[in-house]
Write a protein that holds these residues in place. Structure first.
Motif, PDB file in Angstrom:
ATOM      1  N   VAL A  51      -5.743  13.935   7.116  1.00 57.48           N
ATOM      2  CA  VAL A  51      -4.814  13.579   6.037  1.00 57.48           C
ATOM      3  C   VAL A  51      -5.552  13.523   4.702  1.00 57.48           C
ATOM      4  N   MET A  68      -8.793   6.079  -7.335  1.00 61.62           N
ATOM      5  CA  MET A  68      -7.985   6.793  -6.345  1.00 61.62           C
ATOM      6  C   MET A  68      -8.541   6.576  -4.941  1.00 61.62           C
ATOM      7  N   LEU A 109      -4.541  16.829  -4.441  1.00 66.24           N
ATOM      8  CA  LEU A 109      -4.742  16.007  -5.629  1.00 66.24           C
ATOM      9  C   LEU A 109      -5.925  16.494  -6.439  1.00 66.24           C
ATOM     10  N   ASN A 157      -0.201   6.629  -8.491  1.00 65.90           N
ATOM     11  CA  ASN A 157      -1.423   5.954  -8.909  1.00 65.90           C
ATOM     12  C   ASN A 157      -2.276   6.830  -9.817  1.00 65.90           C
ATOM     13  N   ALA A 213      -0.436  14.782  10.878  1.00 68.81           N
ATOM     14  CA  ALA A 213      -1.113  14.722   9.578  1.00 68.81           C
ATOM     15  C   ALA A 213      -0.227  15.261   8.460  1.00 68.81           C
ATOM     16  N   ARG A 214       0.515  16.357   8.728  1.00 65.76           N
ATOM     17  CA  ARG A 214       1.382  16.954   7.709  1.00 65.76           C
ATOM     18  C   ARG A 214       2.332  15.913   7.127  1.00 65.76           C
ATOM     19  N   ILE A 263      -6.358  17.064   3.316  1.00 63.10           N
ATOM     20  CA  ILE A 263      -5.204  17.736   2.680  1.00 63.10           C
ATOM     21  C   ILE A 263      -4.883  17.079   1.343  1.00 63.10           C
ATOM     22  N   ASN A 264      -4.826  15.731   1.341  1.00 60.69           N
ATOM     23  CA  ASN A 264      -4.557  15.014   0.101  1.00 60.69           C
ATOM     24  C   ASN A 264      -5.612  15.321  -0.944  1.00 60.69           C
ATOM     25  N   ARG A 280       1.997   9.879   1.748  1.00 66.32           N
ATOM     26  CA  ARG A 280       0.943   9.211   0.981  1.00 66.32           C
ATOM     27  C   ARG A 280       0.693   9.914  -0.336  1.00 66.32           C
ATOM     28  N   LEU A 281       0.956  11.226  -0.364  1.00 65.98           N
ATOM     29  CA  LEU A 281       0.720  11.986  -1.588  1.00 65.98           C
ATOM     30  C   LEU A 281       1.562  11.412  -2.731  1.00 65.98           C
ATOM     31  N   ALA A 293       2.243  12.426   7.496  1.00 60.21           N
ATOM     32  CA  ALA A 293       1.569  11.294   6.862  1.00 60.21           C
ATOM     33  C   ALA A 293       1.108  11.694   5.471  1.00 60.21           C
ATOM     34  N   PHE A 294       0.628  12.929   5.363  1.00 59.44           N
ATOM     35  CA  PHE A 294       0.090  13.417   4.098  1.00 59.44           C
ATOM     36  C   PHE A 294       1.156  13.411   3.008  1.00 59.44           C
ATOM     37  N   ASN A 344      -7.272   3.245  -3.822  1.00 61.17           N
ATOM     38  CA  ASN A 344      -5.856   3.283  -3.422  1.00 61.17           C
ATOM     39  C   ASN A 344      -5.671   3.907  -2.048  1.00 61.17           C
ATOM     40  N   ALA A 350       0.836  -1.198   0.000  1.00 58.91           N
ATOM     41  CA  ALA A 350       0.000   0.000   0.000  1.00 58.91           C
ATOM     42  C   ALA A 350       0.874   1.252   0.000  1.00 58.91           C
ATOM     43  N   GLY A 351       2.147   1.089  -0.341  1.00 62.57           N
ATOM     44  CA  GLY A 351       3.031   2.249  -0.438  1.00 62.57           C
ATOM     45  C   GLY A 351       3.370   2.859   0.901  1.00 62.57           C
ATOM     46  N   LEU A 352       3.350   2.061   1.963  1.00 63.41           N
ATOM     47  CA  LEU A 352       3.673   2.574   3.298  1.00 63.41           C
ATOM     48  C   LEU A 352       4.970   1.945   3.789  1.00 63.41           C
ATOM     49  N   THR A 362      -6.977   1.626   0.691  1.00 63.91           N
ATOM     50  CA  THR A 362      -6.110   0.479   0.929  1.00 63.91           C
ATOM     51  C   THR A 362      -4.956   0.843   1.860  1.00 63.91           C
ATOM     52  N   GLN A 363      -4.459   2.086   1.739  1.00 71.97           N
ATOM     53  CA  GLN A 363      -3.380   2.516   2.633  1.00 71.97           C
ATOM     54  C   GLN A 363      -3.840   2.520   4.086  1.00 71.97           C
ATOM     55  N   LYS A 421      -7.526  11.921  12.648  1.00 70.52           N
ATOM     56  CA  LYS A 421      -6.242  12.089  11.964  1.00 70.52           C
ATOM     57  C   LYS A 421      -6.345  11.676  10.487  1.00 70.52           C
ATOM     58  N   TRP A 480       2.624   8.377  -3.191  1.00 65.82           N
ATOM     59  CA  TRP A 480       2.035   7.112  -3.637  1.00 65.82           C
ATOM     60  C   TRP A 480       0.768   7.341  -4.461  1.00 65.82           C
ATOM     61  N   LEU A 481      -0.103   8.215  -3.942  1.00 62.38           N
ATOM     62  CA  LEU A 481      -1.344   8.478  -4.662  1.00 62.38           C
ATOM     63  C   LEU A 481      -1.054   9.191  -5.979  1.00 62.38           C
ATOM     64  N   GLY A 482       0.000  10.018  -5.995  1.00 65.60           N
ATOM     65  CA  GLY A 482       0.385  10.699  -7.236  1.00 65.60           C
ATOM     66  C   GLY A 482       0.783   9.693  -8.313  1.00 65.60           C
TER      67      GLY A 482
END
Lengths: 453, 453
Positions: free
Chosen positions: B365, B329, B373, A295, A281-282, B368-369, A288-289, A284-285, B332, A269-271, B335-336, B361, A291-293
């Motif tokens: 996240v 998206m 995105l 995708n 949150a900053r 922001i994502n 994950r950004l 973690a964001f 994805n 899951a890209g973690l 799933t994380q 939390k 990974w989602l980018g």
């Protein structure tokens, strides 16, 4: 005595703790926390939001601080270290074993590290520097140099007297190591063997010379595999000249096995396996950004394929309704094959000699599944849209995509591994991109050919 | 002596083996196979296609057969047992430890099991029946009844003489157990302690009464957690009356940890951890069909949602092109969160006291994502379709779906667990169904409201 352990202990503790934190009385929390083992305290701290984590961390017995730091993930460790001043860190780490200290050193602030080194006596400092000279992820970094050695020309009686004089043995000692005059590893001698033989017996008759030693450069993965293949509790580590350097124990190997399993589960899951459940949150964001980018880019690939068939969708809107089914089923089927392959690759069960047989088997399974599910899907679509040709198209497209998924599921992870990428990390993204593209392409393409000519 | 272990040993062996099988000369294969440990042979057999597996299995030293059977997955074991006659099976299993035999018994053909029971002496048979009386997955089934006990009123000297008379200790014995006259567990006594103290010392001064015992009904998961939290190598097992029944050793715990990790990795793809990589296609097909069938049903749910917006897609075909992006998206991102939650649930780190903080939390996240995105996606769509309203719609829909994914990622596994389902097995299907449905609904719904009124 013989206190019976209880299920769901942590979540029970969490509740007690939450009540105590709400009431603001810290005494009960301190008592509760300090009945736990360092690993349990670590687990508890990981499960607490940042503000509560800081409060509870402050209540942990300073004597346990070092051990607790060893038992939490990198991210959580950083959050705990950030809350300590240099003196506290120094006090926490000074009693740790050399191998554990080497583990922590990378996370310590530079100034604290200097303090730590200065506070150590010369022998300890040299041993730490020695440990740090081996790369992370190798047997050298994993081993503890604290080993009890005996000589082959002694007798049981001599060894017994030596041990009584020496006093306490290093933790988890199940074997002593027999070395030559020049400290070369010759074999091992079980404590159980010592205890069950006559005092006059010479050691060289009891010595087990079959136990191989790890090379100091062997990888953690190799160490883990050998330990579980042979049910060892400990094993010696030697250098190129067979000089005995130290000893690896099963508890560290268990940590490797757990970390590797977490790495596999989370990297899909890209973690990272060190991900803190409550990282700000900053932070973690940002992770994950990325990974989602990635995708998002692959999603545009699939959208581009659909875009090629704009005209067809414009004429038959049912295509838009049904196309995600073909793409999605390919993704599901591919994920199954991928999961099997990632396990097999981790166990080193895949080679050029069996990849062909594996591919044939998966294609066979995909063909049978494709025909069965294709017919089922076709029938439902027939009932829904009353168009036999559309039914035939979607059934055929599904079969094509399941075959693609099978081939991709086998070849993508193997190819990634050969190219030096981690199949557990990248396999899913690459494979679902392939099944999405092929799903849309086969369904919309066939539809355009068959229904719109 | 001190033979250095080599990387990628198995795949190297696979190549040698493939060459030997091709040439048809079985002598070299036999020699190669019988240099391996039973676990390595098991690993090798698992990596072979069925026809080659049978050939190699026939070449394994009959003395190792029993141990090899213990080291392969259930499916592979069945394929190996199918190839043996009753006498061979009997010979293979008769030397196994009671706990290992209890492990195998379920897989033996009924007639063979009767033979095995008949061939055992009464004491052994009773111990096997005792072991089988504990349910699978409990400490009782995991323990080995073979334990060395001493009495607290003895001295070191007495124990040393007792051990020399007794001879060999059970494998992996690091502690003796101290029991009362009525065989109740009182504490443990390390071999290292015995070796480092004066012979005249009374045992009750050396006895470690802090080591808790497992209850015979404790679950495997609890056993694994306690072992890794406390770095134990072995631990005693008692019944309700604290009567000592047996001993669990770390090697069995390592197997549990590995099995559980495999279970998590494979069940997310609807596979069993015993899945044989080379199971016959017919068999693999049936198992996977069920899983794909479930996924097909959920795909129709999503298709049904799209179907509601047929009119909108008919008017703006760009909606069909872009809708999989929003849905995918969400999948994805969900799933994380799900991967983090499944790990935390397995570590028992989630309770009613922190679920709220976790949800907040993850929503933060996701917000922001979603904004980042969403803006990025909106800009690309603007360049592609030159429609600012469409851009605004897709950006908003993406944010809504990421928030849904975050909420679902936290709540779905927790809810499944509360309802008694395995979150690792069902979490992914349920969650992606939610994100698919919400992705199509939010994007197509908003588009219909904003672009088509």
């Amino acid at each position: 005595m013989a206190e019976t352990v209880r299920l769901d202990k942590t979540s029970h503790q969490l509740r007690l703790l939450a009540d105590a934190l709400d009431s603001g009385r810290l005494g009960p929390i301190r008592r509760l926390v300090n009945t736990l083992s360092p690993a349990e305290i670590g687990n508890l701290l990981e499960s607490l939001p940042l503000d509560e984590r800081v409060v509870v961390w402050g209540l942990v017995d300073p004597e346990d601080d070092g051990e607790v730091l060893l038992h939490v993930g990198d991210d959580v460790r950083e959050s705990l270290l950030a809350d300590m001043d240099a003196d506290e860190i120094l006090a926490a780490v000074e009693d740790l074993d050399i191998d554990d200290l080497a583990d922590l050193v990378g996370d310590l602030p530079g100034t604290v590290l200097d303090e730590v080194l200065k506070s150590m006596d010369r022998e300890h400092r040299e041993r730490l520097e020695q440990a740090l000279s081996y790369p992370e992820g190798t047997a050298g970094r994993l081993m503890n140099p604290d080993v009890v050695t005996v000589r082959a020309d002694a007798t049981v009686d001599v060894v017994l007297r030596f041990l009584r004089l020496r006093g306490e043995l290093p933790e988890h000692t199940d074997y002593l190591y027999v070395v030559s005059r020049r400290h070369q590893y010759r074999g091992r001698l079980g404590l159980a063997t010592l205890l069950t033989h006559d005092p006059a017996t010479p050691i060289n008759r009891l010595l087990d010379s079959e136990q191989p030693a790890f090379d100091v450069e062997d990888s953690n993965d190799e160490v883990a595999r050998q330990f579980s293949d042979h049910d060892w509790l400990s094993a010696p580590v030697v250098d190129n000249n067979h000089t005995l350097l130290g000893r690896i124990t099963i508890d560290d190997v268990v940590d490797i096995i757990r970390d590797r399993a977490e790495h596999q589960a989370l990297s899909a899951a890209g973690l990272a396996e060190d991900e803190d459940m409550f990282s700000p949150a900053r932070r973690a964001f940002r992770r994950r950004l990325v990974w989602l980018g990635v995708n998002l880019c692959t999603a545009f690939l699939a959208a581009g394929v659909i875009g090629q068939f704009e005209g067809s969708i414009d004429k038959i809107v049912a295509l838009a309704i049904l196309m995600p089914i073909v793409a999605g089923m390919g993704g599901n089927a591919g994920t199954q094959v991928l999961a099997l392959m990632i396990r097999a690759l981790a166990l080193d069960q895949i080679g050029s000699s069996n990849i062909g047989a594996l591919l044939r088997k998966e294609l066979r399974v995909a063909l049978i599944n494709g025909v069965c599910l294709g017919i089922g899907l076709g029938l439902i679509v027939l009932l829904w849209f009353h168009d036999p040709l559309l039914s035939a198209v979607i059934g055929t497209a599904l079969t094509i995509n399941l075959l693609t998924a099978a081939a991709g599921g086998v070849m993508v992870p193997v190819t990634l591994k050969r190219m030096g990428f981690d199949p557990a990390l990248a396999g899913g993204v690459v494979l679902t991109t392939i099944t999405d593209v092929m799903g849309f392409l086969s369904f919309l393409g066939l539809a355009t050919l068959v229904l719109l000519r």
